[in-house]
Enzyme design. Structure first.
Site, short mmCIF file in Angstrom:
data_model
loop_
_atom_site.label_atom_id
_atom_site.label_comp_id
_atom_site.label_asym_id
_atom_site.label_seq_id
_atom_site.Cartn_x
_atom_site.Cartn_y
_atom_site.Cartn_z
N GLY A 70 0.81 -1.22 0.00
CA GLY A 70 0.00 0.00 0.00
C GLY A 70 0.84 1.26 0.00
N THR A 236 11.25 -7.43 -9.99
CA THR A 236 10.75 -8.78 -10.26
C THR A 236 9.43 -9.01 -9.52
OG1 THR A 236 13.00 -9.59 -10.52
CG2 THR A 236 11.28 -11.24 -10.12
N CYS A 323 1.56 2.39 12.13
CA CYS A 323 2.70 3.18 11.67
C CYS A 323 3.16 4.18 12.72
CB CYS A 323 2.34 3.93 10.39
SG CYS A 323 1.74 2.85 9.08
#
Length: 367
Positions: A70, A236, A323
């Site tokens: 996100g 990747t 967070c």
């Protein structure tokens, strides 16, 4: 453990685990290769992209960009349309996730005009002030679908329509990370040009996300390298993570009605019991909230102390968003809503998830 922390991360759904395993075992190939091992991985990415596009109501699968989560989706969604255009302006809100706010501030330091709109005491953005700040130089407006701390839902569709009318060249981004599990998140419903999602908030693995990008929007990449994702996001592909995320998104969408019913029941029971027993108030009670969030102020009780005590009692909760856990400063979201430091330090976030049952509300309140 009574886990009331799904707003931070969720257990991986069985549907996701099942489809991931082959790509952690025999189908380990790099999808950028041309041989059979790589083709199997590449085909899985193609199919996942098609399914994600269908889920979001995208016009074409190539409007889906897979990312590393996100945070990256927000960074790319905010910076990508702006950073290549000298003088392009950005408008956002004071309660956005740091992934949006810090990116917007970074753009401001680069010389891009920046406007940050305030919110009312319920945590709802001042739509008129935000739209009024949009002008011919504005390239991007970012408004989250629902706040990650309080769960307060924002009028994204209304803002997007107003912005598009006023400045047809501007694009609207929304962080829908918290909203997807309980609210309809589609291109038509939100009216946004860019939509960020994160896998681990809906029962998928961590470290995977996606960004919907409406056809015709040019993105300057924030990660450079091999040119994957049509040059929009190098790196990747995490094939196992991508197929797991899409399976989790599909499972969450299919389970949304049941989820809303069970979780709404649990939260209502929880809040009723807590308000009856403690000197508590519900943050954002005057606004529409996600059914899975309950953000409370418990007067006279330090939130960090309560987090520890509840953990000892077998209940996982948080003070603020994941967070900001351990941060010295108070939440920027609560500050924007007008809370003083004392009030903010007495706030806890309880959240319910896809494993929650209607009885979890009473168990949480008792603890």
């Amino acid at each position: 453990m009574l886990y009331l922390y799904p707003a931070a991360t969720t257990p991986v759904r069985p549907e996701a685990r099942e489809v991931m395993y082959p790509f952690l075992a025999d189908a380990f190939g790099n999808p950028s290769g041309m041989h059979a091992v790589s083709r199997r991985a590449k085909n899985a990415i193609v199919e996942a992209r098609e399914r994600a596009a269908t889920l979001l109501g995208a016009a074409h699968p190539l409007e889906i960009v897979f990312t590393g989560g996100g945070t990256e989706s927000d960074n790319l969604g905010v910076a990508g349309p702006v950073i290549g255009s000298l003088g392009a302006g950005v408008a956002t809100t004071a309660i956005e996730h740091e992934a949006v706010l810090e990116t917007a501030r970074f753009l401001g330091r680069l010389g891009h005009p920046l406007h940050v709109a305030g919110v009312d005491t319920s945590g709802v953005v001042d739509t008129e002030a935000l739209v009024a700040a949009v002008d011919g130089e504005t390239r991007l407006v970012s408004v989250m679908a629902a706040n990650n701390e309080t769960g307060v839902i924002q009028p994204v569709a209304k803002i997007a329509a107003a912005v598009h009318r006023k400045v047809p060249g501007a694009v609207v981004h929304t962080d829908a990370v918290q909203a997807f599990v309980s609210e309809p998140v589609t291109v038509d419903h939100l009216g946004a040009d860019l939509i960020s999602l994160a896998s681990h908030k809906v029962g998928g693995p961590k470290g995977v996300g996606l960004l919907y990008v409406r056809d015709g929007i040019t993105l300057e990449p924030v990660l450079h390298g091999g040119g994957q994702e049509r040059g929009r996001r190098s790196g990747t592909h995490d094939v196992a993570g991508i197929v797991g995320m899409v399976a989790a998104l599909e499972a969450a969408a299919a389970d949304r009605s049941r989820f809303r019913s069970d979780v709404a029941s649990a939260r209502a029971d929880f809040e009723r019991r807590v308000l009856a027993a403690l000197d508590a108030t519900i943050t954002g009670s005057g606004a529409q909230r996600l059914v899975q969030h309950s953000h409370l102020r418990l007067r006279g009780i330090e939130a960090e102390t309560m987090v520890v005590r509840l953990d000892q009692a077998g209940v996982a909760v948080s003070a603020g968003s994941a967070c900001q856990s351990g941060a010295v400063e108070i939440s920027h979201v609560l500050a924007a809503m007008g809370m003083d430091p004392t009030a903010a330090a007495e706030c806890l976030r309880f959240s319910f998830g896809w494993t929650s049952t209607p009885d979890d509300g009473a168990r949480a309140a008792e603890a």
